[in-house]
Write a protein that holds these residues in place. Sequence first.
Motif, PDB file in Angstrom:
ATOM      1  N   VAL A  19      16.095  -1.298   7.715  1.00  0.00           N
ATOM      2  CA  VAL A  19      16.163   0.163   7.727  1.00  0.00           C
ATOM      3  C   VAL A  19      16.630   0.688   6.372  1.00  0.00           C
ATOM      4  CG1 VAL A  19      17.375   2.142   8.729  1.00  0.00           C
ATOM      5  CG2 VAL A  19      16.453   0.363  10.219  1.00  0.00           C
ATOM      6  N   LEU A  20      17.640   0.037   5.791  1.00  0.00           N
ATOM      7  CA  LEU A  20      18.120   0.457   4.475  1.00  0.00           C
ATOM      8  C   LEU A  20      17.046   0.285   3.417  1.00  0.00           C
ATOM      9  CD1 LEU A  20      21.739  -1.047   4.531  1.00  0.00           C
ATOM     10  CD2 LEU A  20      21.124   1.374   4.599  1.00  0.00           C
ATOM     11  N   ASP A  21      16.315  -0.837   3.463  1.00  0.00           N
ATOM     12  CA  ASP A  21      15.252  -1.084   2.490  1.00  0.00           C
ATOM     13  C   ASP A  21      14.120  -0.079   2.624  1.00  0.00           C
ATOM     14  OD1 ASP A  21      16.649  -3.207   1.500  1.00  0.00           O
ATOM     15  OD2 ASP A  21      15.457  -4.759   2.497  1.00  0.00           O
ATOM     16  N   MET A  22      13.928   0.455   3.819  1.00  0.00           N
ATOM     17  CA  MET A  22      12.872   1.435   4.048  1.00  0.00           C
ATOM     18  C   MET A  22      13.338   2.862   3.796  1.00  0.00           C
ATOM     19  SD  MET A  22      11.303  -0.324   7.508  1.00  0.00           S
ATOM     20  CE  MET A  22       9.931   0.795   7.745  1.00  0.00           C
ATOM     21  N   GLY A  23      14.553   3.000   3.332  1.00  0.00           N
ATOM     22  CA  GLY A  23      15.046   4.325   2.974  1.00  0.00           C
ATOM     23  C   GLY A  23      15.813   5.027   4.073  1.00  0.00           C
ATOM     24  N   GLY A  79       5.735   3.125   9.490  1.00  0.00           N
ATOM     25  CA  GLY A  79       4.400   3.395   8.982  1.00  0.00           C
ATOM     26  C   GLY A  79       4.172   4.807   8.490  1.00  0.00           C
ATOM     27  N   MET A  80       4.944   5.241   7.499  1.00  0.00           N
ATOM     28  CA  MET A  80       4.706   6.559   6.914  1.00  0.00           C
ATOM     29  C   MET A  80       3.520   6.508   5.963  1.00  0.00           C
ATOM     30  SD  MET A  80       8.579   7.944   6.114  1.00  0.00           S
ATOM     31  CE  MET A  80       9.120   6.452   5.273  1.00  0.00           C
ATOM     32  N   THR A  81       2.852   7.650   5.790  1.00  0.00           N
ATOM     33  CA  THR A  81       1.801   7.747   4.785  1.00  0.00           C
ATOM     34  C   THR A  81       2.437   7.809   3.407  1.00  0.00           C
ATOM     35  OG1 THR A  81       1.782  10.177   4.757  1.00  0.00           O
ATOM     36  CG2 THR A  81       0.397   9.070   6.420  1.00  0.00           C
ATOM     37  N   LYS A  88       9.931  12.077   1.410  1.00  0.00           N
ATOM     38  CA  LYS A  88      11.251  11.558   1.784  1.00  0.00           C
ATOM     39  C   LYS A  88      12.025  11.125   0.548  1.00  0.00           C
ATOM     40  CE  LYS A  88      13.386   8.212   4.948  1.00  0.00           C
ATOM     41  NZ  LYS A  88      13.982   9.179   5.860  1.00  0.00           N
ATOM     42  N   ALA A  89      11.331  10.430  -0.362  1.00  0.00           N
ATOM     43  CA  ALA A  89      11.978   9.962  -1.585  1.00  0.00           C
ATOM     44  C   ALA A  89      12.346  11.126  -2.500  1.00  0.00           C
ATOM     45  CB  ALA A  89      11.056   8.984  -2.313  1.00  0.00           C
ATOM     46  N   GLY A 245       8.660   1.626   3.187  1.00  0.00           N
ATOM     47  CA  GLY A 245       8.337   2.252   4.463  1.00  0.00           C
ATOM     48  C   GLY A 245       6.889   2.667   4.626  1.00  0.00           C
ATOM     49  N   GLU A 246       6.036   2.376   3.631  1.00  0.00           N
ATOM     50  CA  GLU A 246       4.622   2.755   3.740  1.00  0.00           C
ATOM     51  C   GLU A 246       3.928   1.891   4.779  1.00  0.00           C
ATOM     52  OE1 GLU A 246       0.574   2.957   0.937  1.00  0.00           O
ATOM     53  OE2 GLU A 246       2.546   2.585   0.041  1.00  0.00           O
ATOM     54  N   LYS A 247       3.111   2.516   5.608  1.00  0.00           N
ATOM     55  CA  LYS A 247       2.409   1.750   6.638  1.00  0.00           C
ATOM     56  C   LYS A 247       1.394   0.814   5.968  1.00  0.00           C
ATOM     57  CE  LYS A 247      -1.007   5.398   7.593  1.00  0.00           C
ATOM     58  NZ  LYS A 247      -1.496   6.335   8.616  1.00  0.00           N
ATOM     59  N   PRO A 248       1.212  -0.377   6.516  1.00  0.00           N
ATOM     60  CA  PRO A 248       0.271  -1.331   5.911  1.00  0.00           C
ATOM     61  C   PRO A 248      -1.162  -0.835   6.039  1.00  0.00           C
ATOM     62  CG  PRO A 248       1.048  -2.129   8.038  1.00  0.00           C
ATOM     63  CD  PRO A 248       1.859  -0.909   7.716  1.00  0.00           C
TER      64      PRO A 248
END
Length: 254
Positions: A19-23, A79-81, A88-89, A245-248
Amino acid sequence: AEKAANASVSALAALRQDVLDMGGGDIDALGWTASIATPNPKPGAEGETKQRAPPVRFVSPQGKHMGRAEVLRQLGLAGMTRDQCFKKAEEFRMANPPPFTSGAWRVTSLGNIMAEKGPKDPLFHRADCLFPIGFKSVWTDPATGTAYSSEILDGMDVQDIQKDCVACKVTWSDGGEVVREGVEDAWMAVREQQLESGSAADKASAAKWDANGCGKQSGLWNTDVRKRIEGMRGSVECFRYKFIGEKPEKHPSG
């Protein structure tokens, strides 16, 4: 019981880091916990009972039990776009501008991203890293206290390089300096110089630097740093880069 408790602690720690790595935020601080579900015995051959490893369930602050994927969806991280990742960033960067400290790093400037839309191979980004021109950081070696300053440059502006590429200048507290094409090459040169002529402490520390990981000392791969750089203008256009956090990508079957 002890084994189950250890498994739940390990699972929660792994999810927390993801979760931390994904922001996302610190799920420990938010009140999430983990528990081991009741085992579900399955009949095996000749009447034997096989027992599957009990699944870990994560418990929200409200007491709802759910799996990992559901947790990430609830936290808005599944899976965010690219545009969602950028927004978010951007919000995080604006709320937490430089200068800032993260661990052993002090970042004084994020620089500017060179937007690269392709199709040519990118010069100023890769799948795992963006290289903003003008990025400046200081890494203090925890083992020695030696402070190393990094700056990302455009190779065209470096007299001994003079071509479009990422260049990196590193200076450190005893007067050392290197400028090389590529962040990893610059830090490899720092390592070599310290091994050759550094103090006994700096030699011992540099000897332990992972040669394959040289460059990480710049701070560009640090999660807190990446979360801010991703929110800079031009990041979305860097077509090879994968946001936290980008969706694959979906690949066609067959």
